[in-house]
Each structure stands twice: as C-alpha cells, then as structure tokens.
Write a protein that holds these residues in place. Structure first.
Motif, PDB file in Angstrom:
ATOM      1  N   GLY A  77       0.800  -1.244  -0.173  1.00  0.00           N
ATOM      2  CA  GLY A  77       0.028  -0.121  -0.213  1.00  0.00           C
ATOM      3  C   GLY A  77       0.898   1.225  -0.104  1.00  0.00           C
ATOM      4  O   GLY A  77       1.941   1.229   0.173  1.00  0.00           O
ATOM      5  N   SER A  78       0.366   2.348  -0.022  1.00  0.00           N
ATOM      6  CA  SER A  78       0.838   3.630  -0.239  1.00  0.00           C
ATOM      7  C   SER A  78       1.709   3.735   1.105  1.00  0.00           C
ATOM      8  O   SER A  78       1.592   3.254   2.240  1.00  0.00           O
ATOM      9  CB  SER A  78      -0.122   4.884   0.016  1.00  0.00           C
ATOM     10  N   ASN A  79       2.822   4.327   1.063  1.00  0.00           N
ATOM     11  CA  ASN A  79       3.922   4.662   2.217  1.00  0.00           C
ATOM     12  C   ASN A  79       4.485   3.140   2.525  1.00  0.00           C
ATOM     13  O   ASN A  79       4.900   3.158   3.902  1.00  0.00           O
ATOM     14  CB  ASN A  79       3.282   5.286   3.505  1.00  0.00           C
ATOM     15  N   THR A  80       4.528   2.352   1.671  1.00  0.00           N
ATOM     16  CA  THR A  80       5.186   1.057   2.057  1.00  0.00           C
ATOM     17  C   THR A  80       6.677   0.899   1.284  1.00  0.00           C
ATOM     18  O   THR A  80       6.495   1.123  -0.115  1.00  0.00           O
ATOM     19  CB  THR A  80       4.295   0.014   1.629  1.00  0.00           C
ATOM     20  N   ALA A  81       7.419   0.332   1.994  1.00  0.00           N
ATOM     21  CA  ALA A  81       8.744  -0.159   1.303  1.00  0.00           C
ATOM     22  C   ALA A  81       8.878  -1.463   1.122  1.00  0.00           C
ATOM     23  O   ALA A  81       8.657  -2.309   2.051  1.00  0.00           O
ATOM     24  CB  ALA A  81       9.791   0.324   1.934  1.00  0.00           C
ATOM     25  N   LEU A  82       9.432  -1.928   0.040  1.00  0.00           N
ATOM     26  CA  LEU A  82       9.804  -3.562  -0.347  1.00  0.00           C
ATOM     27  C   LEU A  82      11.039  -3.701  -0.688  1.00  0.00           C
ATOM     28  O   LEU A  82      11.680  -2.938  -1.406  1.00  0.00           O
ATOM     29  CB  LEU A  82       8.660  -3.760  -1.505  1.00  0.00           C
ATOM     30  N   VAL A  83      11.553  -4.719  -0.253  1.00  0.00           N
ATOM     31  CA  VAL A  83      12.957  -5.202  -0.273  1.00  0.00           C
ATOM     32  C   VAL A  83      13.261  -6.595  -0.790  1.00  0.00           C
ATOM     33  O   VAL A  83      12.693  -7.421  -0.101  1.00  0.00           O
ATOM     34  CB  VAL A  83      13.988  -4.762   0.862  1.00  0.00           C
ATOM     35  N   ILE A  84      13.607  -6.886  -1.949  1.00  0.00           N
ATOM     36  CA  ILE A  84      13.692  -7.982  -2.638  1.00  0.00           C
ATOM     37  C   ILE A  84      15.273  -8.253  -2.755  1.00  0.00           C
ATOM     38  O   ILE A  84      15.782  -7.550  -3.687  1.00  0.00           O
ATOM     39  CB  ILE A  84      13.173  -8.119  -4.110  1.00  0.00           C
ATOM     40  N   PRO A  85      15.806  -9.265  -1.839  1.00  0.00           N
ATOM     41  CA  PRO A  85      17.135  -9.461  -1.922  1.00  0.00           C
ATOM     42  C   PRO A  85      17.484 -10.135  -3.360  1.00  0.00           C
ATOM     43  O   PRO A  85      16.801 -10.794  -4.009  1.00  0.00           O
ATOM     44  CB  PRO A  85      17.240 -10.506  -0.910  1.00  0.00           C
ATOM     45  N   ALA A  86      19.008  -9.828  -3.735  1.00  0.00           N
ATOM     46  CA  ALA A  86      19.279 -10.470  -4.868  1.00  0.00           C
ATOM     47  C   ALA A  86      19.228 -11.910  -4.810  1.00  0.00           C
ATOM     48  O   ALA A  86      19.281 -12.440  -4.070  1.00  0.00           O
ATOM     49  CB  ALA A  86      20.787 -10.098  -4.981  1.00  0.00           C
TER      50      ALA A  86
END
Length: 127
Positions: free
Chosen positions: A86-95
């Motif tokens: 959603g809005s104001n959300t960060a997503l990190v996807i490792p290599a």
C-alpha cells in the motif's frame, strides 16, 4: 494479489515515467573501486500511476531491489509468499530471490524504485 484486468500487463513505458540505467561497464568499474564497491545503484526509476504494471522474475536478478510505493496499491510475491503493498510502504527483494510484483487494479500504485549491488548489501538487507 495479482488481478488480471484483461489488459496486457507491461514492465515499463508509463506516462511521465523516469528511468535510469547505469551502463554495466560503469557498474563493473564502480564495484572494483574501494569506496563505491560497497553500494552501487545500477538502475532507478519512478513509475507514476502504473496501470497494468507487472514484473516477473522466476529466478530473481543479480541486484537487490528496493521499491517504495507512494500512492495506490500493488502486490508482490516474494519466494512464494504473497504481500499486499500500500501507500507509504517499502519493499526490499534480496538479490537472487524469485519474485513477481505489480500494480493492483484500482487504484494502481505509484512507485519509486532502485536496484543495488555492492559488498555492504548483506549487512543492510536482513532476510
């Protein structure tokens, strides 16, 4: 969650988008230098109101991906686990992590994103 609208999903090409890709030769040179080898942005972009955005990478990529959703909604499937973004959300996807992500049908997300490489990433990204 992925919702199929009947329209053709796209990876990029959104109205008013911004996209920067650092030439791979420059990335390789930066990764060989003492200071810049620690963290290098290889690609970055801004996809406003990204209707029908869809990215699928069943084997992952060499870079760690950071996506910040600033408006609207999207979804991500990271290594088989589904997430609503959603809005104001960060997503990190490792290599190297299998993933797919995209914009929800309504309202579609607006995202800023970057891809990163470097020796400090394992310390910065907690799996």
């Amino acid at each position: 969650m992925m919702v199929h609208t009947g329209r053709v999903p796209i990876q990029e090409g959104f109205r008013d988008q911004r996209l920067s890709v650092v030439p791979r030769r420059t990335v390789v040179e930066a990764l060989a230098r003492p200071v810049t080898r620690r963290l290098v942005v290889t690609d970055s972009g801004h996809y406003p109101h990204a209707v029908d955005h869809l990215m699928q990478r069943p084997t992952g990529i060499d870079e760690t991906i950071v996506i910040v959703c600033v408006n609207g909604t999207g979804w991500a499937n990271i290594a088989g686990t589904q997430h609503r973004i959603g809005s104001n959300t960060a997503l990190v996807i490792p290599a190297g992590t299998p993933h797919a992500y995209g914009s929800s049908d309504g309202p579609p997300w607006t995202i800023w994103w970057c891809q990163l490489r470097g020796s400090d990433l394992p310390e910065l990204v907690v799996a």
